[in-house]
Design a protein around this motif. Structure first.
Motif, short mmCIF file in Angstrom:
data_model
loop_
_atom_site.label_atom_id
_atom_site.label_comp_id
_atom_site.label_asym_id
_atom_site.label_seq_id
_atom_site.Cartn_x
_atom_site.Cartn_y
_atom_site.Cartn_z
N VAL A 1 1.01 -1.59 -0.18
CA VAL A 1 -0.08 0.13 -0.11
C VAL A 1 0.57 1.47 -0.15
O VAL A 1 2.24 1.12 0.97
N VAL A 2 0.66 2.04 -0.96
CA VAL A 2 1.54 3.64 -0.14
C VAL A 2 0.65 4.36 -0.40
O VAL A 2 -0.90 4.47 -0.69
N ALA A 3 0.93 5.19 0.92
CA ALA A 3 -0.25 5.76 1.46
C ALA A 3 -0.40 7.80 0.51
O ALA A 3 -1.78 7.99 0.84
N ARG B 1 -3.02 0.10 -3.12
CA ARG B 1 -2.78 -0.88 -3.04
C ARG B 1 -2.82 -1.30 -4.54
O ARG B 1 -2.96 -1.08 -5.29
N ILE B 2 -1.47 -2.35 -4.23
CA ILE B 2 -1.10 -3.25 -5.66
C ILE B 2 -0.91 -4.34 -4.95
O ILE B 2 -0.33 -4.82 -4.15
N PHE B 3 -1.38 -4.62 -5.95
CA PHE B 3 -1.54 -6.06 -6.08
C PHE B 3 -0.18 -6.62 -7.28
O PHE B 3 -0.25 -6.25 -8.53
N VAL C 1 -4.91 -0.22 -7.45
CA VAL C 1 -6.44 -0.29 -7.63
C VAL C 1 -6.53 1.06 -6.59
O VAL C 1 -5.54 1.77 -5.66
N SER C 2 -7.17 2.54 -6.36
CA SER C 2 -7.28 3.26 -6.03
C SER C 2 -9.06 3.95 -6.34
O SER C 2 -9.24 4.02 -7.69
N TRP D 1 -7.74 1.51 -12.35
CA TRP D 1 -7.26 0.80 -12.34
C TRP D 1 -5.86 0.74 -12.97
O TRP D 1 -5.93 0.79 -14.34
N ARG D 2 -5.06 0.65 -12.68
CA ARG D 2 -3.80 0.67 -13.51
C ARG D 2 -2.73 -0.30 -13.58
O ARG D 2 -2.83 -1.30 -11.95
#
Length: 178
Positions: free
Chosen positions: A77-79, A91-93, A116-117, A128-129
Motif C-alpha cells: 500500500v502506498v499512502a 493498493r498494489i497487487f 487500485v485506488s 485501475w492501473r
C-alpha cells in the motif's frame, strides 16, 4: 517490454481489491479465451495470499494447452498517492511468478502489477492501473500477443467489475430473510 493500461471501472476500490485476490474473479477476466486450471488436486485457493505460490495450467479456449505458470503474489500500500490518482491509498497487487512451460516459458522476466485506488472525482469508482513487464529471448515475439490479451482483459474487466460489487468481504454475510 511493457504492457500498460489505465482505466476507471464502475466499482469501488475496496470491492476491486477483494476481487483482485479472488482466483475465480481473475480467471473470469481471461475466460473464455484463456482458462486457468489449478495444478494442485485441491484446486485454486479461495484467495491469493501474499507470499503464496500457486501453479496453474493455461488452456486456450479451455482446450489447447498453453503451458504452466507459477503465480507468486505480494501486496503493498502506498499512502501518498501520485498526482492524478483518486486521493485515497493506492493498493498494489503484484504477481512476480514466472511461466514454466509452453510458449511463455521463453520469458525470464514476468512482473505483473495492478494498482487500485478511488477514481479521481468519484470514490464510488476505481482507478485501475495495470502494468506487465516482460523480458527474455521471446519477449519481442510475445509482446503483441500479450498486448492483445491485456486488451481482452480490459474489456472483460469493464463488463465484469460491476458484478464484483455484490461480493461480500470474508467477514461479512448477506442478510438472511426471516
Amino acid at each position: 517490454m511493457r504492457v500498460l493500461q489505465k482505466l476507471v471501472i464502475d466499482i469501488d476500490a475496496d470491492a476491486a481489491w477483494r476481487a483482485l485476490h479472488s482466483p475465480r474473479a481473475v480467471a473470469e477476466l481471461y475466460g473464455p479465451l484463456m482458462m486457468l486450471e489449478p495444478l494442485e488436486p485441491d484446486g485454486l485457493p479461495t484467495s491469493w495470499e501474499p507470499g503464496g505460490d500457486v501453479g496453474v495450467q493455461l488452456r486456450l479456449g479451455g482446450i489447447v494447452p498453453m503451458g504452466r505458470q507459477l503465480i507468486h503474489v505480494s501486496d503493498r500500500v502506498v499512502a501518498d498517492p501520485a498526482p492524478g490518482s483518486g486521493g485515497g491509498p493506492v493498493r498494489i497487487f503484484r504477481d512476480s511468478g514466472i511461466p514454466v512451460s509452453g510458449p511463455l516459458a521463453g520469458l525470464d522476466v514476468w512482473d505483473h502489477q495492478i494498482a487500485v485506488s478511488p477514481a479521481p472525482g468519484d470514490p464510488s469508482k476505481t482507478l485501475w492501473r495495470d502494468r506487465l513487464v516482460i523480458g527474455g529471448p521471446t519477449a519481442v515475439l510475445l509482446w503483441p500477443v500479450l498486448w492483445t490479451m491485456w486488451e481482452w482483459r480490459a474489456a472483460r474487466l469493464r463488463a465484469l467489475a460491476p458484478s464484483w460489487a455484490h461480493d461480500f468481504a470474508p467477514d461479512e454475510t448477506p442478510d438472511q430473510p426471516e
